[in-house]
Enzyme design. Structure first.
Site, PDB file in Angstrom:
ATOM      1  N   HIS A   1      38.181   2.737 -50.967  1.00 53.94           N
ATOM      2  CA  HIS A   1      36.903   3.442 -51.008  1.00 53.94           C
ATOM      3  C   HIS A   1      37.081   4.959 -51.020  1.00 53.94           C
ATOM      4  O   HIS A   1      36.165   5.680 -51.433  1.00 53.94           O
ATOM      5  CB  HIS A   1      36.038   3.020 -49.819  1.00 53.94           C
ATOM      6  CG  HIS A   1      35.582   1.604 -49.893  1.00 53.94           C
ATOM      7  ND1 HIS A   1      34.303   1.241 -50.289  1.00 53.94           N
ATOM      8  CD2 HIS A   1      36.220   0.432 -49.635  1.00 53.94           C
ATOM      9  CE1 HIS A   1      34.180  -0.079 -50.262  1.00 53.94           C
ATOM     10  NE2 HIS A   1      35.327  -0.595 -49.867  1.00 53.94           N
TER      11      HIS A   1
ATOM     12  N   ASP B   1      35.631  13.415 -52.267  1.00 60.99           N
ATOM     13  CA  ASP B   1      34.996  12.165 -51.852  1.00 60.99           C
ATOM     14  C   ASP B   1      35.338  11.066 -52.841  1.00 60.99           C
ATOM     15  O   ASP B   1      35.400  11.313 -54.053  1.00 60.99           O
ATOM     16  CB  ASP B   1      33.472  12.328 -51.782  1.00 60.99           C
ATOM     17  CG  ASP B   1      32.855  11.623 -50.589  1.00 60.99           C
ATOM     18  OD1 ASP B   1      33.476  10.675 -50.080  1.00 60.99           O
ATOM     19  OD2 ASP B   1      31.762  12.024 -50.166  1.00 60.99           O
TER      20      ASP B   1
END
Length: 461
Positions: free
Chosen positions: A158, A366
């Site tokens: 992730h 991110d």
């Protein structure tokens, strides 16, 4: 068809899988319900030795079994606080300056992965497929293979995956990559992340990578691909619209007294670029005096990992910056930054997004950033807000109609805010339509179903 076994560091409670607005827990639970299965991992609790070694706690919800274990204090400190979050998290987010490495923590990380794998073995059937999530569990497939498990095992990261020259700062980097090669399918959020993994394998592991992502390394064959995690945009839109007349929204609108609203929502984390964001808002007020008293930034940043020193420091810095900037520009009836260090229900956040004129999402790095996607999905299509998005968020590859910024460029972010606040309605609508089309094309169900089809060796669609 065998069951799906999902393994994650934390397991959602059964009540958290029933939200109407989607979310990762809902998507995974939906996949588990289709064939029956198990969701296995840490309960989030630190427990005694006796409780930890008693075996998984099992809770049945229809065809799905939630199987959780607690961690003893030493395992929590070494596996979770230590190697996972003091070493891997900063390095994977390109913050080697904040990374700390201890051999004992790494030993604990491997030990807990092996212990968790041993607990899961007793729950497995020969035709189950196993889907492992995130950086906490990189060695999990390696541990299962050592237990004699030959099932298909997939891994999805992730977070970002760092370039080789960054990853080399983690002393056991080769062991980690070798462990990743014990999976059958390894998924990444972006082409950049996948490319960094391939680059390491070719340059440092003498591996081979085909154009289709087929890999041979460390005596193993596996495949990689990019699976962009998404949201269920139409469900979010309905929820945001349904809640726009709730009390918390009406109170916010009344308190703004007609001012424009810039919304930001993040975990309190140094990867999110929060201090830089505050400074950019300050620069807007400096350079565009017409906005003084006419725009408010609401930053919601609930605390996370409060027992890690670097997180205590970012909270202190953010509180200082908010106070300093408010001291410069506040009036008797105006506070430019409202910094809220608390949690809000997801339904509340979606309706607040809908009321705002700008979504300000500017992480320094991110993996994807679902807040950016949720912000777009929550907008009123007749009068949508504008997303200002960091080019270093994985979502930037899809949300091409956002106003993209470099989060290290304070002046550039201030200019982007001014542009977004003044953007004409026709342009805002056009940008929103483009971004919504991207969200619908790669929604959360597509992410889930593509990965599982590849893991099962089946065609998708």
């Amino acid at each position: 068809m065998g069951r799906l076994i999902v393994v994650s560091n934390r397991v959602a409670k059964p009540t958290e899988t029933k939200g109407s607005a989607g979310g990762l827990a809902v998507a995974i639970f939906g996949a588990l319900k289709d064939t029956g299965g198990v969701w296995f991992g840490w309960s989030g609790e630190v427990v005694s030795e006796a409780v930890a070694h008693a075996g998984p706690t099992l809770v049945e919800e229809g065809t799905v079994t939630f199987a959780t274990v607690g961690l003893v204090r030493r395992d929590y400190d070494q596996y979770y606080r230590g190697f996972s979050n003091a070493t891997l998290w900063p390095v994977f987010h390109y913050r080697n300056d904040l990374a700390a490495y201890e051999r004992d923590d790494y030993a604990g990380y491997r030990r807990v992965n092996a212990w968790l794998a041993h607990k899961l073995v007793k729950l497995l059937a020969p035709d189950d497929i196993i889907w492992v999530h995130d950086y906490h569990l990189i060695p999990f497939a390696d541990a299962l293979r050592r237990e004699g498990i030959g099932n298909r095992i997939g891994f999805f990261l992730h977070t970002p995956f760092p370039a080789p020259q960054v990853l080399l700062n983690v002393p056991p980097h080769e062991e980690l990559i070798k462990s990743l090669c014990c999976y059958d399918v390894v998924g990444f959020q972006t082409d950049t992340d996948r490319g960094a993994f391939h680059d390491y394998l070719v340059r440092h592991a003498h591996g081979t990578v085909s154009e289709q992502g087929e890999i041979e390394a460390f005596g193993r064959r596996l495949r990689t691909d990019v699976y962009r995690i998404g949201v269920f945009p139409d469900e979010i839109a309905r929820e945001a619209e349904r809640n726009e007349s709730r009390q918390h929204v009406l109170e916010l609108k009344q308190s703004l007294e007609g001012r424009e609203l810039v919304m930001s929502v993040d975990r309190l984390d140094y990867s999110k670029g929060l201090v830089e964001r505050f400074k950019a808002f300050e620069r807007l007020l400096e350079n565009a005096p017409q906005w003084r008293g006419n725009v408010t930034l609401v930053q919601i940043a609930p605390p996370t990992r409060a027992d890690v020193e670097s997180y205590q420091e970012i909270r202190h810095n953010l509180e200082y910056e908010a106070g300093r900037i408010n001291g410069r520009f506040s009036g008797l009836d105006y506070t430019p930054i409202r910094y809220l260090n608390q949690r809000y229900a997801r339904s509340q956040l979606m309706s607040l997004f809908r009321e705002s004129q700008v979504g300000f999402v500017t992480p320094l790095r991110d993996g994807m950033n679902l807040v950016a996607k949720e912000y777009v999905a929550a907008q009123n299509p007749e009068d949508p807000g504008v997303l200002v998005l960091s080019e270093f968020a994985g979502a930037a590859a899809e949300l091409c109609a956002a106003v993209l910024v470099n989060p290290h460029d304070i002046a550039g972010m201030a200019e982007a805010l001014e542009r977004a606040l003044a953007m004409p309605l026709a342009e805002r609508r056009q940008r929103h339509e483009v971004n919504m089309a991207a969200l619908r094309k790669n929604d959360l169900g597509t992410w889930r179903d593509r990965f599982l089809a590849d893991l099962r060796g089946e065609p998708y669609g």
